[in-house]
Motif scaffolding. Structure first.
Motif, short mmCIF file in Angstrom:
data_model
loop_
_atom_site.label_atom_id
_atom_site.label_comp_id
_atom_site.label_asym_id
_atom_site.label_seq_id
_atom_site.Cartn_x
_atom_site.Cartn_y
_atom_site.Cartn_z
N LYS A 276 0.82 -1.21 0.00
CA LYS A 276 0.00 0.00 0.00
C LYS A 276 0.86 1.26 0.00
CE LYS A 276 -3.89 -2.26 2.28
NZ LYS A 276 -4.77 -2.29 3.48
N CYS A 277 0.27 2.31 -0.59
CA CYS A 277 1.00 3.56 -0.72
C CYS A 277 0.00 4.71 -0.60
CB CYS A 277 1.71 3.61 -2.08
SG CYS A 277 2.75 5.05 -2.36
N VAL A 278 0.48 5.89 -0.25
CA VAL A 278 -0.35 7.08 -0.17
C VAL A 278 0.01 8.03 -1.31
CG1 VAL A 278 -0.91 9.14 1.18
CG2 VAL A 278 -0.68 6.93 2.32
N VAL A 279 -1.02 8.52 -2.01
CA VAL A 279 -0.79 9.46 -3.11
C VAL A 279 -1.65 10.68 -2.90
CG1 VAL A 279 -0.28 7.57 -4.70
CG2 VAL A 279 -2.59 8.50 -4.60
N GLU A 307 -5.27 6.28 -0.42
CA GLU A 307 -4.51 5.03 -0.34
C GLU A 307 -4.69 4.24 -1.63
OE1 GLU A 307 -4.93 2.56 3.26
OE2 GLU A 307 -5.33 0.91 1.88
N VAL A 308 -3.59 3.70 -2.15
CA VAL A 308 -3.63 2.85 -3.35
C VAL A 308 -2.76 1.63 -3.11
CG1 VAL A 308 -4.03 4.80 -4.91
CG2 VAL A 308 -1.68 4.03 -4.47
N ASP A 309 -2.98 0.59 -3.92
CA ASP A 309 -2.11 -0.58 -3.82
C ASP A 309 -0.84 -0.35 -4.63
OD1 ASP A 309 -2.64 -1.19 -6.54
OD2 ASP A 309 -4.38 -2.39 -5.99
N GLY A 310 0.07 -1.30 -4.55
CA GLY A 310 1.37 -1.14 -5.21
C GLY A 310 1.27 -1.05 -6.71
N GLU A 311 0.30 -1.74 -7.30
CA GLU A 311 0.17 -1.68 -8.75
C GLU A 311 -0.31 -0.31 -9.21
OE1 GLU A 311 -0.89 -4.96 -11.88
OE2 GLU A 311 -2.72 -4.28 -10.91
N MET A 312 -1.28 0.26 -8.51
CA MET A 312 -1.73 1.60 -8.87
C MET A 312 -0.62 2.63 -8.63
SD MET A 312 -3.86 3.73 -10.08
CE MET A 312 -5.46 2.95 -10.22
N PHE A 325 0.88 13.63 -9.46
CA PHE A 325 0.66 13.04 -8.14
C PHE A 325 1.93 13.09 -7.31
CE2 PHE A 325 -2.84 11.26 -10.47
CZ PHE A 325 -3.83 11.01 -9.52
N THR A 326 1.76 13.26 -6.02
CA THR A 326 2.84 13.12 -5.06
C THR A 326 2.65 11.78 -4.36
OG1 THR A 326 2.93 15.50 -4.70
CG2 THR A 326 3.94 14.10 -3.02
N LEU A 327 3.71 10.97 -4.37
CA LEU A 327 3.64 9.65 -3.74
C LEU A 327 4.42 9.66 -2.44
CD1 LEU A 327 2.87 9.00 -6.76
CD2 LEU A 327 3.86 6.74 -6.35
N GLN A 328 3.82 9.10 -1.41
CA GLN A 328 4.48 8.96 -0.12
C GLN A 328 5.02 7.54 0.01
OE1 GLN A 328 4.86 11.50 1.99
NE2 GLN A 328 3.71 12.86 0.62
N PRO A 329 6.10 7.34 0.75
CA PRO A 329 6.65 6.00 0.92
C PRO A 329 5.67 5.10 1.66
CG PRO A 329 7.71 7.54 2.42
CD PRO A 329 6.89 8.36 1.48
N PRO A 330 5.74 3.77 1.46
CA PRO A 330 4.81 2.83 2.08
C PRO A 330 4.69 2.98 3.59
CG PRO A 330 6.15 1.72 0.45
CD PRO A 330 6.72 3.10 0.60
N GLY A 331 5.75 3.38 4.26
CA GLY A 331 5.72 3.47 5.72
C GLY A 331 5.00 4.70 6.24
N GLY A 332 4.53 5.58 5.37
CA GLY A 332 3.94 6.83 5.81
C GLY A 332 2.43 6.81 5.97
N LEU A 333 1.80 5.64 5.90
CA LEU A 333 0.35 5.56 5.96
C LEU A 333 -0.24 6.17 7.23
CD1 LEU A 333 -0.44 2.01 4.55
CD2 LEU A 333 -1.04 4.18 3.53
N SER A 334 0.40 5.94 8.37
CA SER A 334 -0.19 6.38 9.64
C SER A 334 -0.23 7.90 9.78
CB SER A 334 0.60 5.78 10.81
OG SER A 334 1.96 6.21 10.74
N ALA A 335 0.54 8.60 8.98
CA ALA A 335 0.61 10.05 9.09
C ALA A 335 -0.55 10.76 8.38
CB ALA A 335 1.95 10.56 8.53
N PHE A 336 -1.36 10.00 7.65
CA PHE A 336 -2.40 10.61 6.85
C PHE A 336 -3.77 9.99 7.17
CE2 PHE A 336 1.46 11.16 4.45
CZ PHE A 336 1.35 12.44 3.94
N CYS A 337 -4.78 10.79 7.01
CA CYS A 337 -6.16 10.29 7.00
C CYS A 337 -6.52 10.10 5.54
CB CYS A 337 -7.10 11.27 7.67
SG CYS A 337 -8.82 10.73 7.69
N CYS A 338 -6.55 8.86 5.09
CA CYS A 338 -6.61 8.60 3.65
C CYS A 338 -8.00 8.20 3.18
CB CYS A 338 -5.67 7.45 3.29
SG CYS A 338 -3.95 7.77 3.67
#
Length: 376
Positions: A276-279, A307-312, A325-338
């Motif tokens: 998963k990734c944040v965009v 939030e998107v999966d790795g393929e998206m 788009f701005t992409l955030q690293p996979p570890g940054g999910l908790s920092a955002f309300c997605c």
């Protein structure tokens, strides 16, 4: 045995000949169609598309036989190839959206259609205010693009509007499309699909084939073929039910269901679905400044994390959308309300049912039994 023709090639040539006759001689306008496969798209047209369509000559639009709207986003300066361009309606529409620095090539096997398309090139360029033409038309087969002079890795986007179903060799269409796309390129197309593989008696009917029903793919075969060729997983954009609307054709297709559906395929590295990734969408795509409906599963709002999966994430990071788009690293999910993507399959019949377009029930038995193993 020497001198014996390959029966598959004979069949291919027969189908091509029948389709040429149907679209070159039998159909003179959309009013001659016997089914509703080639009608309005499933979604309302954006305002800028409606305005651009109004600039296309009536003789061109009168011979339009598409089943959807093949106008992807973020087109400025792009080089686009239209498979089965017919009289050129989509080419002249997209000509206005890519601008004078972009380019549209239409390819079709039917000279009668191309004659109509070529007749109005200069008129449209003058109307659009272009000093040089950004549209040309090529005679050739969509199964052999390179033989028709289309160079490998030469186009940003390929479109197709209700044409792949007319091809007797759909695997070659996808392979050739993959070859002529640049890395990061997209194949964005509308076509007709069935809820199972059609039997030989339906596939042999000339009128059903010409009406875009006899050659319809089982949608699961599209998924298999696309992934075998190397494309990313097909992204379902929209779908609508096709009701045949002709008593004789309805009799011949009794028991089978059809939809017109739009998919988008990308030539990018395949990401892992569970990564998963944040965009965040920046809102700079013309015509979609506030909201970008990428597909039926993903709607991106400008300035909001999603939030998107790795393929998206791979699609957004490796295609023409990378600057949007701005992409955030996979570890940054908790920092955002997605915003979370919708849970949705690639099955267009399920999408139609979800949208409430019509009552669609899964096919059971018969044509969708064990003999229809994927890509067998």
């Amino acid at each position: 045995m020497a001198g014996t023709a390959d029966p598959r090639n004979v069949t291919y040539e027969r189908i091509r000949s029948d389709v040429k006759d149907y679209y070159g001689k039998i159909l003179q306008s959309a009013a001659d169609l016997k089914s509703n496969a080639c009608v309005l798209p499933a979604k309302p047209l954006p305002g800028f598309v409606t305005k651009a369509l109004a600039n296309v000559h009536p003789d061109i639009t009168a011979r339009y036989y598409g089943c959807g709207l093949v106008v992807p986003e973020c087109l400025e300066g792009c080089w686009i190839l239209d498979l089965g361009c017919g009289s050129g309606r989509d080419c002249y529409l997209l000509s206005q959206l890519v601008g004078e620095k972009g380019h549209i090539t239409g390819i079709d096997m039917t000279e009668d259609q191309l004659d109509v398309a070529r007749k109005y090139v200069d008129l449209h360029m003058q109307k659009f205010g272009y000093k040089r033409k950004n549209v040309d038309f090529v005679q050739g087969y969509i199964e052999t693009l390179t033989k028709a002079g289309v160079k490998q890795s030469s186009h940003d986007i390929i479109i197709s509007n209700c044409v792949i179903n007319l091809s007797p060799d759909k695997a070659s269409v996808l392979r050739e499309a993959y070859e002529v796309l640049k890395d990061g390129g997209e194949f964005y197309f509308s076509d007709v699909y069935c809820d199972c593989r059609l039997p030989e008696e339906v596939r042999k009917n000339k009128v059903l084939w010409g009406e875009c029903l006899g050659g319809a793919l089982w949608w699961e075969d599209l998924v298999c073929l696309a992934e075998e060729v190397g494309f990313s997983t097909p992204r379902l954009v929209t779908a609508r039910v096709i009701t045949v609307g002709n008593s004789e054709l309805e009799r011949l297709t009794a028991g089978y269901k059809f939809v017109a559906a739009t998919y988008r395929l990308f030539k990018v590295p395949r990401g892992k679905l569970n990564d998963k990734c944040v965009v965040m969408y920046d809102g700079n795509v013309t015509g979609f400044e506030e909201v970008l409906e990428f597909d039926a599963q993903h709607t991106f709002k400008a300035g909001e994390a999603a939030e998107v999966d790795g393929e998206m994430a791979s699609i957004l990071n490796n295609s023409r959308f990378s600057a949007e788009f701005t992409l955030q690293p996979p570890g940054g999910l908790s920092a955002f309300c997605c915003n979370k993507p919708k849970m949705l399959s690639r099955n267009p019949f399920e999408l139609v049912e979800e949208l409430g377009t019509a009552a669609v029930t899964p096919t059971t038995g018969g044509c969708c039994g064990a003999q229809n193993a994927c890509c067998s």
